[in-house]
Write a protein that holds these residues in place. Structure first.
Motif, mmCIF file in Angstrom:
data_model
loop_
_atom_site.group_PDB
_atom_site.id
_atom_site.type_symbol
_atom_site.label_atom_id
_atom_site.label_comp_id
_atom_site.label_asym_id
_atom_site.label_seq_id
_atom_site.Cartn_x
_atom_site.Cartn_y
_atom_site.Cartn_z
ATOM 1 N N ARG A 1 2.150 65.694 -35.786
ATOM 2 C CA ARG A 1 0.797 65.762 -35.232
ATOM 3 C C ARG A 1 0.053 66.918 -35.885
ATOM 4 O O ARG A 1 0.614 67.669 -36.678
ATOM 5 C CB ARG A 1 0.842 65.945 -33.705
ATOM 6 C CG ARG A 1 1.492 64.800 -32.947
ATOM 7 C CD ARG A 1 0.693 63.505 -33.083
ATOM 8 N NE ARG A 1 1.212 62.465 -32.201
ATOM 9 C CZ ARG A 1 2.170 61.609 -32.533
ATOM 10 N NH1 ARG A 1 2.719 61.704 -33.743
ATOM 11 N NH2 ARG A 1 2.570 60.671 -31.696
ATOM 12 N N THR A 2 -1.228 67.069 -35.546
ATOM 13 C CA THR A 2 -2.015 68.145 -36.132
ATOM 14 C C THR A 2 -1.837 69.432 -35.325
ATOM 15 O O THR A 2 -1.447 69.409 -34.153
ATOM 16 C CB THR A 2 -3.504 67.787 -36.168
ATOM 17 O OG1 THR A 2 -3.992 67.655 -34.818
ATOM 18 C CG2 THR A 2 -3.721 66.476 -36.909
ATOM 19 N N GLY B 1 -2.088 72.583 -30.035
ATOM 20 C CA GLY B 1 -2.752 73.595 -29.226
ATOM 21 C C GLY B 1 -3.291 73.029 -27.917
ATOM 22 O O GLY B 1 -3.208 73.666 -26.863
ATOM 23 N N ILE B 2 -3.849 71.812 -28.002
ATOM 24 C CA ILE B 2 -4.368 71.167 -26.788
ATOM 25 C C ILE B 2 -3.231 70.889 -25.813
ATOM 26 O O ILE B 2 -3.342 71.160 -24.611
ATOM 27 C CB ILE B 2 -5.099 69.866 -27.153
ATOM 28 C CG1 ILE B 2 -6.389 70.178 -27.926
ATOM 29 C CG2 ILE B 2 -5.413 69.044 -25.901
ATOM 30 C CD1 ILE B 2 -7.084 68.957 -28.478
ATOM 31 N N TRP B 3 -2.107 70.339 -26.315
ATOM 32 C CA TRP B 3 -0.973 70.041 -25.442
ATOM 33 C C TRP B 3 -0.412 71.321 -24.812
ATOM 34 O O TRP B 3 -0.036 71.345 -23.644
ATOM 35 C CB TRP B 3 0.119 69.334 -26.232
ATOM 36 C CG TRP B 3 -0.237 67.942 -26.656
ATOM 37 C CD1 TRP B 3 -1.328 67.226 -26.281
ATOM 38 C CD2 TRP B 3 0.500 67.119 -27.545
ATOM 39 N NE1 TRP B 3 -1.325 66.000 -26.883
ATOM 40 C CE2 TRP B 3 -0.213 65.899 -27.662
ATOM 41 C CE3 TRP B 3 1.677 67.273 -28.263
ATOM 42 C CZ2 TRP B 3 0.235 64.850 -28.461
ATOM 43 C CZ3 TRP B 3 2.131 66.230 -29.064
ATOM 44 C CH2 TRP B 3 1.410 65.029 -29.160
ATOM 45 N N ARG B 4 -0.353 72.382 -25.599
ATOM 46 C CA ARG B 4 0.184 73.647 -25.096
ATOM 47 C C ARG B 4 -0.676 74.173 -23.935
ATOM 48 O O ARG B 4 -0.167 74.562 -22.876
ATOM 49 C CB ARG B 4 0.228 74.666 -26.234
ATOM 50 C CG ARG B 4 0.807 76.012 -25.837
ATOM 51 C CD ARG B 4 0.485 77.049 -26.910
ATOM 52 N NE ARG B 4 1.216 76.808 -28.144
ATOM 53 C CZ ARG B 4 2.411 77.324 -28.419
ATOM 54 N NH1 ARG B 4 3.033 78.078 -27.517
ATOM 55 N NH2 ARG B 4 2.980 77.096 -29.580
ATOM 56 N N ARG B 5 -1.995 74.188 -24.116
ATOM 57 C CA ARG B 5 -2.886 74.702 -23.075
ATOM 58 C C ARG B 5 -2.881 73.793 -21.852
ATOM 59 O O ARG B 5 -2.926 74.275 -20.707
ATOM 60 C CB ARG B 5 -4.301 74.852 -23.629
ATOM 61 C CG ARG B 5 -4.432 75.924 -24.701
ATOM 62 C CD ARG B 5 -5.873 76.201 -25.048
ATOM 63 N NE ARG B 5 -6.519 75.044 -25.654
ATOM 64 C CZ ARG B 5 -6.500 74.761 -26.946
ATOM 65 N NH1 ARG B 5 -5.832 75.562 -27.782
ATOM 66 N NH2 ARG B 5 -7.131 73.706 -27.428
ATOM 67 N N ARG B 6 -2.821 72.483 -22.090
ATOM 68 C CA ARG B 6 -2.809 71.553 -20.962
ATOM 69 C C ARG B 6 -1.531 71.716 -20.144
ATOM 70 O O ARG B 6 -1.562 71.667 -18.908
ATOM 71 C CB ARG B 6 -2.923 70.117 -21.489
ATOM 72 C CG ARG B 6 -3.125 69.079 -20.402
ATOM 73 C CD ARG B 6 -3.186 67.691 -21.001
ATOM 74 N NE ARG B 6 -4.324 67.546 -21.898
ATOM 75 C CZ ARG B 6 -4.512 66.473 -22.671
ATOM 76 N NH1 ARG B 6 -3.622 65.492 -22.672
ATOM 77 N NH2 ARG B 6 -5.578 66.404 -23.436
ATOM 78 N N PHE B 7 -0.404 71.929 -20.819
ATOM 79 C CA PHE B 7 0.846 72.115 -20.086
ATOM 80 C C PHE B 7 0.821 73.412 -19.285
ATOM 81 O O PHE B 7 1.369 73.485 -18.177
ATOM 82 C CB PHE B 7 2.036 72.110 -21.052
ATOM 83 C CG PHE B 7 3.363 72.222 -20.361
ATOM 84 C CD1 PHE B 7 3.979 71.099 -19.846
ATOM 85 C CD2 PHE B 7 3.993 73.455 -20.215
ATOM 86 C CE1 PHE B 7 5.208 71.193 -19.198
ATOM 87 C CE2 PHE B 7 5.217 73.559 -19.569
ATOM 88 C CZ PHE B 7 5.816 72.419 -19.050
#
Length: 375
Positions: A59-60, A65-71
């Motif tokens: 993935r990019t 970064g989006i997945w990390r912040r969402r988690f």
């Protein structure tokens, strides 16, 4: 001055969260997207940067970064997609999971693989829906590929040797990938080929007339992409020795010659061995058994087949050889080397993973046969 940009969200996992993520990452029955997200979060918990995680999961960096912040804010609920605008989805998650599970783990009773319609009949969904699910998960039941694992006891040593020549060739030497494309058929179609027209591809009959065969001996220069080629009607030790003499004549005498060859019998006869002894600047490196993919000249043969032979019409062996020589002349006028990118370690790691998968499937099949026979 400190680094600018959004700070990286720290990921710390409780024991139950780690177990759940590991379960999601291993599963083959659930959503592939959830499995990838779970792997990314586990890697983030190990302290890896977003760029490294992106390389590992395909993935990019921005997506990681989006997945990390969402988690960090939603924990395990972040693995699932948020509701999207528009009409609500009519296909439930359990239906999608059922289609994926059947595709991966079962086959229809009257066929070797699923078709869109047979799967649609089985689960009660529209064929177009099955097609979308398969496309989303990268499933192609209609396709099948072949493989053959090498049984060469010196497989590791030969891979390291040949890849080393590709990626770090020796000084004052030339590395040549040598092989023969044998039994090239001169084929004439049963009826004239209809040329391409607007809205209509070229058409040709499925039947053909044979007009003899020829063999192309080729040596691909790994560094420059140049090819030394010779055509012979037969494929014996005598023809191979003639080709070796031609290589000897065309390569400057001050250079050492490293030949990469497969294990064909013609390459190992006593006459060839005696010739090599008399020409000590030649060094032979044999590929492992069933590993022709290691020989770069096979890529040149694939181009030759695609661009010159496959759609050609030849009424004699002479016509076939004329067209092959014309292709060789055009190719040699502007040669381009093939770039080898995988290291020996990466190749061996990939082979190791593939072998482990083969062993798992073999063990599973044995257990199934045992349960069926009751022994």
């Amino acid at each position: 001055m400190g680094k600018r940009g959004r700070p990286r969200a720290a990921v710390e996992l409780a024991d139950d969260e780690r177990r759940a993520l590991e379960r999601f990452a291993r599963t083959r029955k659930g959503s592939h997207q959830i499995a990838v997200r779970a792997k990314a979060i586990l890697l983030a918990a190990q302290g890896l940067h977003d760029g490294e995680i992106a390389k590992r999961v395909g993935r990019t960096r921005e997506t990681i970064g989006i997945w990390r912040r969402r988690f960090a804010s939603k924990r395990l609920d972040a693995l699932h997609d948020e509701p999207r605008p528009g009409a609500p989805r009519t296909i439930r998650d359990d239906q999608v999971e059922r289609v994926v599970q059947l595709t991966l783990e079962e086959t229809p009773r009257n066929a070797t693989h699923w078709s869109v319609r047979s799967m649609a009949d089985r689960v009660g969904l529209a064929p177009a829906t099955i097609h979308r699910i398969w496309r989303s998960f990268g499933l192609q039941p209609h396709r099948s590929e072949t493989f053959r694992l090498s049984n060469d006891p010196l497989f590791v040593e030969k891979v390291v040797d040949i890849v080393g020549l590709y990626m770090n060739p020796p000084d004052h030497a030339v590395v040549l990938c040598v092989d023969e494309k044998s039994q090239i058929q001169a084929l004439e179609r049963g009826q004239p080929v209809l040329p391409m027209e607007p809205g209509q591809p070229e058409r040709r009959t499925h039947d053909y007339l044979r007009h003899g065969t020829t063999t192309l001996f080729a040596a691909l220069n790994v560094a420059t992409g140049d090819v030394i080629g010779a055509l012979h009607r037969r494929h014996r030790t005598e023809e191979f020795l003639k080709f070796l003499r031609r290589i000897d004549a065309e390569v400057p005498s001050e250079l050492v010659v490293h030949l990469i060859l497969d294990n064909y019998t013609t390459h190992k006869t006593e006459k060839v061995q005696r010739w090599l002894v008399r020409h000590p600047r030649f060094h032979v490196h044999f590929t492992p058994t069933y590993s022709s993919w290691l020989n770069q000249v096979e890529r040149f043969f694939a181009l030759l087949s695609e661009r010159c032979i496959k759609r050609g019409v030849h009424r004699s062996t002479w016509e076939l050889e004329r067209d092959i020589r014309a292709y060789l002349d055009a190719y040699r006028a502007d040669p381009k080397p093939f770039v080898w990118t995988k290291t020996a370690a990466q190749i061996l790691e990939s082979v190791q993973r593939f072998c482990a998968r083969v062993l798992r499937v073999h063990a599973s099949n044995n257990r199934s046969r045992t349960s069926e026979t009751g022994h």
